[in-house]
Design a protein around this motif. Sequence first.
Motif, PDB file in Angstrom:
ATOM      1  N   PRO A 135      -3.509   3.900  -3.957  1.00 18.20           N
ATOM      2  CA  PRO A 135      -3.456   2.612  -3.252  1.00 18.20           C
ATOM      3  C   PRO A 135      -4.710   2.337  -2.436  1.00 18.20           C
ATOM      4  CG  PRO A 135      -1.913   4.181  -2.282  1.00 18.20           C
ATOM      5  CD  PRO A 135      -2.383   4.772  -3.566  1.00 18.20           C
ATOM      6  N   LEU A 136      -5.355   3.377  -1.917  1.00 20.31           N
ATOM      7  CA  LEU A 136      -6.607   3.174  -1.192  1.00 20.31           C
ATOM      8  C   LEU A 136      -7.677   2.613  -2.118  1.00 20.31           C
ATOM      9  CD1 LEU A 136      -6.618   6.495   0.854  1.00 20.31           C
ATOM     10  CD2 LEU A 136      -6.170   4.207   1.757  1.00 20.31           C
ATOM     11  N   SER A 137      -7.735   3.149  -3.319  1.00 21.98           N
ATOM     12  CA  SER A 137      -8.709   2.672  -4.302  1.00 21.98           C
ATOM     13  C   SER A 137      -8.429   1.239  -4.723  1.00 21.98           C
ATOM     14  CB  SER A 137      -8.692   3.595  -5.533  1.00 21.98           C
ATOM     15  OG  SER A 137      -9.529   3.095  -6.550  1.00 21.98           O
ATOM     16  N   MET A 138      -7.166   0.951  -5.042  1.00 23.59           N
ATOM     17  CA  MET A 138      -6.792  -0.389  -5.488  1.00 23.59           C
ATOM     18  C   MET A 138      -7.081  -1.430  -4.408  1.00 23.59           C
ATOM     19  SD  MET A 138      -5.493  -0.392  -8.545  1.00 23.59           S
ATOM     20  CE  MET A 138      -4.921   0.782  -9.754  1.00 23.59           C
ATOM     21  N   THR A 139      -6.785  -1.090  -3.182  1.00 15.79           N
ATOM     22  CA  THR A 139      -6.979  -2.043  -2.084  1.00 15.79           C
ATOM     23  C   THR A 139      -8.456  -2.365  -1.908  1.00 15.79           C
ATOM     24  OG1 THR A 139      -4.989  -1.207  -1.000  1.00 15.79           O
ATOM     25  CG2 THR A 139      -6.537  -2.441   0.365  1.00 15.79           C
ATOM     26  N   ASN A 140      -9.276  -1.344  -1.885  1.00 17.58           N
ATOM     27  CA  ASN A 140     -10.716  -1.573  -1.771  1.00 17.58           C
ATOM     28  C   ASN A 140     -11.248  -2.378  -2.949  1.00 17.58           C
ATOM     29  OD1 ASN A 140     -13.450  -0.777  -0.535  1.00 17.58           O
ATOM     30  ND2 ASN A 140     -13.652  -0.058  -2.641  1.00 17.58           N
ATOM     31  N   GLY A 177      -2.494  -4.974   8.626  1.00 14.44           N
ATOM     32  CA  GLY A 177      -3.230  -4.464   7.473  1.00 14.44           C
ATOM     33  C   GLY A 177      -2.341  -4.533   6.254  1.00 14.44           C
ATOM     34  N   ALA A 178      -2.958  -4.577   5.075  1.00 19.09           N
ATOM     35  CA  ALA A 178      -2.193  -4.695   3.840  1.00 19.09           C
ATOM     36  C   ALA A 178      -2.831  -3.827   2.764  1.00 19.09           C
ATOM     37  CB  ALA A 178      -2.143  -6.153   3.370  1.00 19.09           C
ATOM     38  N   LEU A 179      -2.004  -3.447   1.792  1.00 17.46           N
ATOM     39  CA  LEU A 179      -2.460  -2.666   0.644  1.00 17.46           C
ATOM     40  C   LEU A 179      -2.206  -3.456  -0.636  1.00 17.46           C
ATOM     41  CD1 LEU A 179      -1.100   0.887   1.559  1.00 17.46           C
ATOM     42  CD2 LEU A 179      -3.440   0.035   1.836  1.00 17.46           C
ATOM     43  N   PHE A 180      -3.033  -3.172  -1.654  1.00 18.67           N
ATOM     44  CA  PHE A 180      -2.923  -3.871  -2.928  1.00 18.67           C
ATOM     45  C   PHE A 180      -2.698  -2.876  -4.058  1.00 18.67           C
ATOM     46  CE2 PHE A 180      -4.290  -8.372  -4.024  1.00 18.67           C
ATOM     47  CZ  PHE A 180      -3.663  -8.925  -2.920  1.00 18.67           C
ATOM     48  N   GLY A 181      -1.979  -3.352  -5.087  1.00 21.86           N
ATOM     49  CA  GLY A 181      -1.824  -2.629  -6.332  1.00 21.86           C
ATOM     50  C   GLY A 181      -2.306  -3.488  -7.484  1.00 21.86           C
ATOM     51  N   MET A 182      -2.037  -3.030  -8.698  1.00 20.58           N
ATOM     52  CA  MET A 182      -2.496  -3.749  -9.877  1.00 20.58           C
ATOM     53  C   MET A 182      -1.493  -3.555 -10.999  1.00 20.58           C
ATOM     54  SD  MET A 182      -6.183  -3.526 -11.848  1.00 20.58           S
ATOM     55  CE  MET A 182      -6.084  -1.765 -12.130  1.00 20.58           C
ATOM     56  N   GLY A 225       0.612  -6.695  -2.103  1.00 19.90           N
ATOM     57  CA  GLY A 225       0.234  -7.669  -3.114  1.00 19.90           C
ATOM     58  C   GLY A 225      -0.338  -6.972  -4.328  1.00 19.90           C
ATOM     59  N   PHE A 226      -0.429  -7.717  -5.431  1.00 21.70           N
ATOM     60  CA  PHE A 226      -0.871  -7.152  -6.702  1.00 21.70           C
ATOM     61  C   PHE A 226      -1.754  -8.146  -7.435  1.00 21.70           C
ATOM     62  CE2 PHE A 226       3.075  -5.338  -5.443  1.00 21.70           C
ATOM     63  CZ  PHE A 226       2.949  -3.982  -5.716  1.00 21.70           C
ATOM     64  N   LEU A 227      -2.741  -7.637  -8.115  1.00 21.29           N
ATOM     65  CA  LEU A 227      -3.477  -8.434  -9.070  1.00 21.29           C
ATOM     66  C   LEU A 227      -2.870  -8.185 -10.441  1.00 21.29           C
ATOM     67  CD1 LEU A 227      -7.199  -8.142  -7.948  1.00 21.29           C
ATOM     68  CD2 LEU A 227      -5.592 -10.008  -7.567  1.00 21.29           C
ATOM     69  N   VAL A 228      -2.528  -9.272 -11.121  1.00 15.03           N
ATOM     70  CA  VAL A 228      -1.763  -9.207 -12.359  1.00 15.03           C
ATOM     71  C   VAL A 228      -2.439 -10.086 -13.403  1.00 15.03           C
ATOM     72  CG1 VAL A 228       0.457  -9.766 -13.425  1.00 15.03           C
ATOM     73  CG2 VAL A 228       0.391  -8.788 -11.121  1.00 15.03           C
ATOM     74  N   MET A 295     -12.715  -5.574 -10.005  1.00 12.31           N
ATOM     75  CA  MET A 295     -11.765  -4.579  -9.523  1.00 12.31           C
ATOM     76  C   MET A 295     -11.788  -3.342 -10.422  1.00 12.31           C
ATOM     77  SD  MET A 295      -7.667  -4.990  -8.880  1.00 12.31           S
ATOM     78  CE  MET A 295      -6.800  -3.835  -7.800  1.00 12.31           C
ATOM     79  N   VAL A 296     -11.849  -3.568 -11.723  1.00 14.67           N
ATOM     80  CA  VAL A 296     -11.864  -2.453 -12.668  1.00 14.67           C
ATOM     81  C   VAL A 296     -13.118  -1.606 -12.473  1.00 14.67           C
ATOM     82  CG1 VAL A 296     -11.978  -1.852 -15.116  1.00 14.67           C
ATOM     83  CG2 VAL A 296     -10.410  -3.648 -14.337  1.00 14.67           C
ATOM     84  N   ALA A 297     -14.259  -2.255 -12.281  1.00 15.27           N
ATOM     85  CA  ALA A 297     -15.500  -1.505 -12.072  1.00 15.27           C
ATOM     86  C   ALA A 297     -15.413  -0.641 -10.821  1.00 15.27           C
ATOM     87  CB  ALA A 297     -16.685  -2.464 -11.976  1.00 15.27           C
ATOM     88  N   ALA A 298     -14.844  -1.179  -9.758  1.00 19.53           N
ATOM     89  CA  ALA A 298     -14.728  -0.409  -8.517  1.00 19.53           C
ATOM     90  C   ALA A 298     -13.773   0.766  -8.677  1.00 19.53           C
ATOM     91  CB  ALA A 298     -14.273  -1.320  -7.383  1.00 19.53           C
ATOM     92  N   THR A 299     -12.674   0.554  -9.372  1.00 17.90           N
ATOM     93  CA  THR A 299     -11.736   1.660  -9.556  1.00 17.90           C
ATOM     94  C   THR A 299     -12.281   2.696 -10.537  1.00 17.90           C
ATOM     95  OG1 THR A 299     -10.524   0.280 -11.145  1.00 17.90           O
ATOM     96  CG2 THR A 299      -9.656   0.405  -8.912  1.00 17.90           C
ATOM     97  N   ARG A 300     -13.115   2.259 -11.486  1.00 20.04           N
ATOM     98  CA  ARG A 300     -13.759   3.234 -12.370  1.00 20.04           C
ATOM     99  C   ARG A 300     -14.713   4.132 -11.581  1.00 20.04           C
ATOM    100  NH1 ARG A 300     -15.093  -0.167 -17.986  1.00 20.04           N
ATOM    101  NH2 ARG A 300     -12.938  -0.140 -18.765  1.00 20.04           N
ATOM    102  N   LEU A 301     -15.424   3.558 -10.629  1.00 22.46           N
ATOM    103  CA  LEU A 301     -16.261   4.391  -9.776  1.00 22.46           C
ATOM    104  C   LEU A 301     -15.407   5.394  -9.012  1.00 22.46           C
ATOM    105  CD1 LEU A 301     -18.870   5.247  -8.416  1.00 22.46           C
ATOM    106  CD2 LEU A 301     -18.620   3.316  -6.843  1.00 22.46           C
ATOM    107  N   ASP A 302     -14.239   4.969  -8.550  1.00 19.20           N
ATOM    108  CA  ASP A 302     -13.350   5.897  -7.853  1.00 19.20           C
ATOM    109  C   ASP A 302     -12.826   6.989  -8.774  1.00 19.20           C
ATOM    110  OD1 ASP A 302     -13.745   4.634  -5.480  1.00 19.20           O
ATOM    111  OD2 ASP A 302     -11.793   3.650  -5.391  1.00 19.20           O
TER     112      ASP A 302
END
Length: 547
Positions: A135-140, A177-182, A225-228, A295-302
Amino acid sequence: MAGTTTHTVTNQPPPLVGYDLFAADHALVEAVARHTAPELLEEVRAELSTIGVSAGSAQVQEWAAQADENPPRLRTHDRYGNRIDEVEFHPAWHRLLGKGVGAGLTTGWVRPGGHVRRAAAFLVWTQAEAGNCCPLSMTNAAVPALRTDPELAAAWEPLLTSMIYDRGLRPAAGKAGALFGMAMTEKQGGSDVRANTTAAVPLAEPGTYALTGHKWFCSAPMSDGFLVLAQAPGGPTCFLVPRVLPDGTRNVFLLQRLKDKLGNRSNASGEVEFDGTWARRVGEEGRGVRTIIGMVAATRLDCVLGSAGLMRQAVAQAVHHCSHREAFGGKLADKPLMRNVLADLAVESEAATALGLRLAAAHDDGGEAERALLRLALPAAKYWVTKRCAPVAVEAAECLGGNGYVTESGLPRLVRESPLNSLWEGAGNIQALDALRALRREPEALDAYLQEIGRAHGADHRLDRAVKDLFSELADLEGMEARARRLVERLATVLQGSLLVRFAPAEVADAFCASRLTDDGGASFGTLPRGLDLAAVVDRARVHVPA
């Protein structure tokens, strides 16, 4: 014999606890210094040491074990039969997640030098407990996608980049504060997200839709929240789906089950159904894949950073054990064959760290050349570093002998976690094809890559020869698909070699070039060729715990 004590424990290493994970990692400390502006360096080092001390503490290690041993539970209904679709976590999960948010692991896009300082913290915190990093990765990573819509960014970005963990399902506007998923993946689509069948029907209010469909993987389903991705009239489109609507009612978010995963057990991954679920469009209709690609590029770096973190912890545990354990008349770490194994593992870990921080620095720079470099180097790094994680973890466990197969040692958790980042956010073939696509369609990506590795030209003859061989492979891109994995592996290792030759101690760069860029290295760890300073490599990887 009378009086003999049968349960005196000898020849066992002390627990690897009570130390600063950041300060003990020479490769990481040097990479942070290399990629951080001088005026920020003191502040960044202090911040990273704070999370390093926390990650290395007995308390956090206990929370990590508790979170792993007590996976989340799905509660679809309350005691009265009302549908609630909630996930219950062990208290240790919330403590870990609160620490991660408070350490700035969702703030990469909003602070000076933010990506490098966050990347280093992510690499450190993964070593404490990898599950809460999802969730930390998804939110960022949600921030760049939301920035395509200034109104949404204004409402959500301050919450996503907050350093306050505010748990509980409430309207986001009332939270600190809020967290995001996908949720992109569907049963029939997998990585082919354009095959998704979730339907989005426009509602009366402009920019709002009703979603109907079934997502096979929903990451971090208790997020705010979620990106869908869903099929709107104009094609695949990105949507923001809040868990709680502004009036306080729950959005339709039907959790069908949680996945029973090999690793990452503290974190919830679920299947979710949408049935008239309210959603807000993010970006233009029909351009959802392009919108969400940031978002995908950032999570791939993670994924790269997470694997680097797991490798570093596996190596630290193996070297620590072998530095204290005695066999055949001396310390295991001093035995030539074991020293070869440990040094080989340490070289792999350092190469992953150097590459991960270099890519984070490219995000901080943001210039055209650095963006072009990321277009090729990121999928290559994601492919190679994540694939090296599992064999490193398994070999490190073997360094502990039978103890490494016992859950209490901590190594089995690393082993179970180690394949995840290779599977997540596009498996190996997807990364290889993405890199190949960049080579074919974006010549500036190859130019940026060649400029980067060219900075090490002439520093090592083995690296120069590897670059020459790479040119030969690049000559036939049209017939490359069946050989794409081999090409991408070579792109990654040459880039790693160029970084180590320029920045790592000579003994580390020498061992890497001799074993990864020539035919002198074997297929398994512990096969480094003769003539290398392996003792120095192992000592650099050793953690010195304060007395």
